[in-house]
Design a protein around this motif. Structure first.
Motif: not given
Length: 554
Positions: A23-30
């Motif tokens: 979730d953190r990875r997806v958040f920062w990617a976005c």
């Protein structure tokens, strides 16, 4: 039992940690993708919004030639996304396509900035301008890349993916607001060199932001080869087998019973067979000749056939967006003509009619979080659909809302004509200072606000729909296809204005759209657009009822 409970809790805890990390990875990617997009569009709108004045003031181009120069460039900018999308889907993949085109845009802005600062010849400026039309053509690829960060097999992530499209469109409008106001002011009030130098700097920042997020990105879709070749193979194979009868049982078709959910197309899930366009199924019928001489131009997989069916199903939905775009573009044409006659002063400050489009942008910026945080949860409770509305329903709401905007514009025009009747007319071609009707320009605000609401439903709905319903290996290309309906809508609007002006001006009459707008009947033109929107919505309902949503074989 206690040991099993401990092991179960440990496994659950490990799964939760993996989910939290993802979730953190997806958040920062976005975050990186949205920030990059915002910087890109701030730079883009800084150039596009005031381009006509640069051509007139610095390159000394006539008004008509300047207007044509802008429309030709905008038309090119609407077509070039297909080039980037094709490269992303077929050969380079989304990440490397974005990186390549960002570098091209940096070169383009540098040429424009140098041309503006050094007052170079027009050839250099146009070279930079059309290089920007190519380098800035990233919206469909960047949209697909951002949406591809989410796992579509997870219901919670599908919801967040739907939310991503809302915030992606929001980032475009933030860029439009800053680039189209602050940087345009710099160009007009400070210098063209600085006004074009800042976009060049922002383009460098956008590249740095995108590259900074590299470790957070996850691309689920590698390039799958030329989609045009795959589509052509299906058509050729189906025509070659026109005398072959397609089986009633789809299980007899080629590739139907593959062991896993992946197709022969690299990184693409298999598509479930559908009964529409049955003629194309012939391309997946295996004959004795196919076993003796196997060729992709004679025998295609079910997924290949369904790819083409997906595109064919998208085309009617795509066509319905043309009328929507034709009505939407009135915001930059007839709305401004209407506003030019109204009183633009607030105290001693003059508000140009074109500036009112900021209320459209502000409306979008208000409606995006409102839709995401209020409308969707309420709709989810009412419909039971995980996204609140189906994608087709969301776009349909926008079609109706835009009709309301045309009705609002027509109603204001009726009242404007009444004011003219009471106070007399003046010729708008004289350009006399202070020659405005005693009616505030801010009466136009409601129609701009309603247009903004329609964008949140239809334009964002289109972005999500064309991504979701496209085959895995054609998502960037189909997203680019959705943008071309906007370009065609502009052409339809221009043709409609020309036809209506000529048809209604016969017999020496002023017609609906004469040069002197105070002698016009713009109200009739707005009623016509409203009727076209209603008719378009009626056809759209038939399309939505006929449409079959894509299904994958998991």
């Amino acid at each position: 039992m206690e040991v099993e409970a401990v092991e179960s809790n440990a496994l659950r805890g490990a799964a939760d940690r993996r989910t939290s990390k993802r979730d953190r990875r997806v958040f920062w990617a976005c975050i990186f993708i949205l920030a990059n997009n915002c910087f890109q569009y701030t730079a883009y709108f800084a150039v596009s919004t005031n381009l006509v004045n640069y051509l007139k003031d610095r390159l000394h181009v006539g008004s008509k030639a300047a207007a044509n120069g802008v429309t030709n460039w905008l038309g090119t900018s609407s077509i070039t996304p297909l080039v980037a999308a094709f490269l992303a889907d077929a050969f380079l993949g989304r990440y490397w396509t974005i990186a390549l085109f960002l570098v091209i845009s940096v070169v383009a802005y540098a040429v424009l900035a140098a041309s503006a600062a050094a007052a170079l010849e027009s050839a250099a400026f146009y070279a930079g301008l059309y290089l920007l039309a190519l380098g800035g053509a990233l919206q469909p690829v960047l949209t697909s890349f951002g949406a591809g960060q989410f796992d579509e097999a997870d219901e919670a992530e599908r919801r967040r993916q739907s939310s991503f499209f809302n915030w992606f469109y929001m980032s475009i409008n933030v860029g439009s607001l800053v680039g189209g106001t602050v940087l345009v002011w710099v160009q007009s009030s400070v210098s063209w060199g600085l006004g074009y130098g800042i976009p060049a700097l922002l383009s460098v920042v956008s590249v740095a932001v995108f590259l900074a997020g590299t470790t957070t990105y996850q691309s689920h879709q590698p390039p799958g080869g030329s989609p045009i070749s795959r589509v052509a193979q299906v058509v050729v194979a189906a025509v070659r087998k026109c005398r072959v009868e397609a089986p009633d049982d789809a299980a007899e078709l080629h590739e139907y019973e593959a062991d896993d959910g992946m197709s022969a197309i690299q990184g693409s899930r298999r598509l479930a067979h559908t009964d529409q366009f049955r003629f194309l199924d012939k391309a997946a019928v295996e004959t004795a000749g196919d076993k003796a001489r196997p060729s992709p131009w004679r025998l295609c997989t079910v997924t290949q056939v369904e790819e083409l069916k997906c595109v064919l199903r998208l085309l009617p939905v795509w066509a319905s967006g043309i009328i929507f775009a034709a009505a939407y573009t009135q915001m930059t044409t007839t709305f401004i003509l209407q506003g030019d006659t109204l009183d633009p002063y607030v105290g001693g400050f003059r508000v140009p009619a074109a500036v009112l489009s900021v209320f459209d942008t502000l409306s979008v910026m208000l409606w995006v979080p409102l839709y995401d945080r209020v409308v969707v949860p309420l709709a989810r409770r009412a419909t039971g659909h995980d996204r609140g509305f189906t994608q087709l329903a969301r776009m349909g709401v926008g079609l109706v809302v835009l009709t309301a905007a045309m009705l609002a514009a027509g109603t204001l025009e009726v009242e404007r004509r009444r004011v003219i009747a009471r106070h007399g007319m003046y010729d708008t071609n004289t350009g006399a200072d202070g020659a405005y009707l005693p009616m505030s320009i801010f009466w136009q605000v409601p129609q701009y606000v309603v247009v903004g609401a329609s964008e949140v439903f239809t334009f964002i709905g289109q972005m999500e729909f064309f991504y979701d319903q496209a085959p895995d290996a054609m998502r960037s290309l189909c997203s680019g296809l959705s943008m071309t309906s906007f370009a065609l809508g502009n052409y339809v609007s221009s043709a409609l204005v020309t036809v209506v002006a000529r048809a209604t001006a016969r017999g020496g009459r002023d017609g609906w759209i004469p040069d002197d707008i105070n002698r016009a009947h713009l109200d009739n033109f707005f009623w016509l657009l409203a009727m076209l929107c209603i008719g378009n919505f009626g056809v759209y309902l038939l399309i939505a009822r006929w449409y079959t949503y894509k299904k994958t074989v998991d």
